[in-house]
Design a protein around this motif. Structure first.
Motif, PDB file in Angstrom:
ATOM      1  N   THR A  18       0.867  -1.179   0.000  1.00  0.00           N
ATOM      2  CA  THR A  18       0.000   0.000   0.000  1.00  0.00           C
ATOM      3  C   THR A  18       0.904   1.229   0.000  1.00  0.00           C
ATOM      4  O   THR A  18       2.065   1.154   0.423  1.00  0.00           O
ATOM      5  N   ALA A  19       0.387   2.339  -0.455  1.00  0.00           N
ATOM      6  CA  ALA A  19       1.180   3.563  -0.558  1.00  0.00           C
ATOM      7  C   ALA A  19       1.647   4.071   0.803  1.00  0.00           C
ATOM      8  O   ALA A  19       2.705   4.695   0.910  1.00  0.00           O
ATOM      9  N   GLU A  28      11.230  -5.867   3.747  1.00  0.00           N
ATOM     10  CA  GLU A  28      11.181  -7.154   4.441  1.00  0.00           C
ATOM     11  C   GLU A  28      10.250  -8.129   3.721  1.00  0.00           C
ATOM     12  O   GLU A  28      10.560  -9.305   3.569  1.00  0.00           O
ATOM     13  N   ARG A  29       9.129  -7.640   3.253  1.00  0.00           N
ATOM     14  CA  ARG A  29       8.168  -8.473   2.524  1.00  0.00           C
ATOM     15  C   ARG A  29       8.779  -8.986   1.220  1.00  0.00           C
ATOM     16  O   ARG A  29       8.614 -10.153   0.865  1.00  0.00           O
ATOM     17  N   LEU A  30       9.498  -8.120   0.498  1.00  0.00           N
ATOM     18  CA  LEU A  30      10.160  -8.552  -0.739  1.00  0.00           C
ATOM     19  C   LEU A  30      11.203  -9.618  -0.437  1.00  0.00           C
ATOM     20  O   LEU A  30      11.301 -10.625  -1.156  1.00  0.00           O
ATOM     21  N   LEU A  31      11.984  -9.410   0.606  1.00  0.00           N
ATOM     22  CA  LEU A  31      13.021 -10.375   0.957  1.00  0.00           C
ATOM     23  C   LEU A  31      12.434 -11.723   1.369  1.00  0.00           C
ATOM     24  O   LEU A  31      12.958 -12.776   0.987  1.00  0.00           O
ATOM     25  N   GLN A  32      11.352 -11.709   2.131  1.00  0.00           N
ATOM     26  CA  GLN A  32      10.720 -12.953   2.576  1.00  0.00           C
ATOM     27  C   GLN A  32      10.128 -13.745   1.416  1.00  0.00           C
ATOM     28  O   GLN A  32      10.190 -14.967   1.412  1.00  0.00           O
ATOM     29  N   THR A  33       9.549 -13.042   0.459  1.00  0.00           N
ATOM     30  CA  THR A  33       8.884 -13.728  -0.662  1.00  0.00           C
ATOM     31  C   THR A  33       9.798 -13.974  -1.847  1.00  0.00           C
ATOM     32  O   THR A  33       9.421 -14.693  -2.767  1.00  0.00           O
ATOM     33  N   ARG A  34      10.995 -13.354  -1.824  1.00  0.00           N
ATOM     34  CA  ARG A  34      11.943 -13.455  -2.939  1.00  0.00           C
ATOM     35  C   ARG A  34      11.342 -12.942  -4.247  1.00  0.00           C
ATOM     36  O   ARG A  34      11.693 -13.388  -5.334  1.00  0.00           O
ATOM     37  N   GLN A  35      10.442 -12.007  -4.138  1.00  0.00           N
ATOM     38  CA  GLN A  35       9.805 -11.389  -5.294  1.00  0.00           C
ATOM     39  C   GLN A  35      10.618 -10.150  -5.659  1.00  0.00           C
ATOM     40  O   GLN A  35      11.094  -9.448  -4.788  1.00  0.00           O
ATOM     41  N   ARG A  36      10.770  -9.855  -6.936  1.00  0.00           N
ATOM     42  CA  ARG A  36      11.601  -8.736  -7.392  1.00  0.00           C
ATOM     43  C   ARG A  36      10.892  -7.393  -7.321  1.00  0.00           C
ATOM     44  O   ARG A  36      11.507  -6.350  -7.502  1.00  0.00           O
ATOM     45  N   GLY A  37       9.631  -7.417  -7.085  1.00  0.00           N
ATOM     46  CA  GLY A  37       8.827  -6.207  -6.994  1.00  0.00           C
ATOM     47  C   GLY A  37       7.384  -6.623  -6.885  1.00  0.00           C
ATOM     48  O   GLY A  37       7.058  -7.814  -6.978  1.00  0.00           O
ATOM     49  N   GLY A  38       6.517  -5.640  -6.681  1.00  0.00           N
ATOM     50  CA  GLY A  38       5.111  -6.000  -6.564  1.00  0.00           C
ATOM     51  C   GLY A  38       4.204  -4.802  -6.727  1.00  0.00           C
ATOM     52  O   GLY A  38       4.634  -3.646  -6.634  1.00  0.00           O
ATOM     53  N   PRO A  39       2.944  -5.093  -6.958  1.00  0.00           N
ATOM     54  CA  PRO A  39       1.967  -4.029  -7.159  1.00  0.00           C
ATOM     55  C   PRO A  39       1.640  -3.291  -5.867  1.00  0.00           C
ATOM     56  O   PRO A  39       1.661  -3.866  -4.787  1.00  0.00           O
TER      57      PRO A  39
END
Length: 140
Positions: A18-19, A28-39
């Motif tokens: 969220t903005a 932290e959320r990106l690191l935990q999920t190993r996602q490169r980015g997100g909406p």
């Protein structure tokens, strides 16, 4: 291969932001999920931006240099038109659109109300195509 749809291979539980979320929480959320980015979504789960690893890195370096930790996702997210795909889109069509200059992660929107229902990455697309070819080889 045209019958393979985004909905069959997308991540239905992606890291979403969220903005108003603090950048430290987003990282932290990106690191935990190993996602490169997100909406980045609003209260109705409509995509209003995109947060990438690159956005986070630039913000955290700047804030570390100035010894501040006050940025929110809305301060550093991409706010332009976010390239998205629909759950009913063909994997083949999406694969052809994913060249080197395009995002590595696409938000996936519901075909009807355009709300976020997941994300699909280059890795997901590659896995889908690999599944297709493995299945084709088994039939021979």
């Amino acid at each position: 291969m045209e019958s393979m749809k985004v909905a069959d291979f997308m991540n239905r539980r992606p890291a979403v932001f969220t903005a108003t979320m603090p950048i430290e929480v987003a990282v932290e959320r990106l690191l935990q999920t190993r996602q490169r980015g997100g909406p980045v979504v609003d209260d109705q789960r409509r995509v209003i931006g995109f947060l990438s690893e690159q956005d986070c890195l630039a913000t955290m370096l700047r804030d570390t240099y100035h010894k501040e930790m006050s940025a929110n996702v809305g301060d550093c997210m991409f706010k332009g038109e976010v390239l998205s795909v629909f759950a009913g889109d063909s994997i083949t069509d999406i694969a052809q659109r994913m060249d080197a200059k395009k995002p590595k992660v696409y938000p996936v929107l519901d075909d009807d109300n355009r709300q976020l229902v997941g994300v699909i990455s280059r890795t997901d697309i590659l896995g889908a195509i690999d599944c297709y070819f493995l299945d084709s080889y088994r039939r021979r």
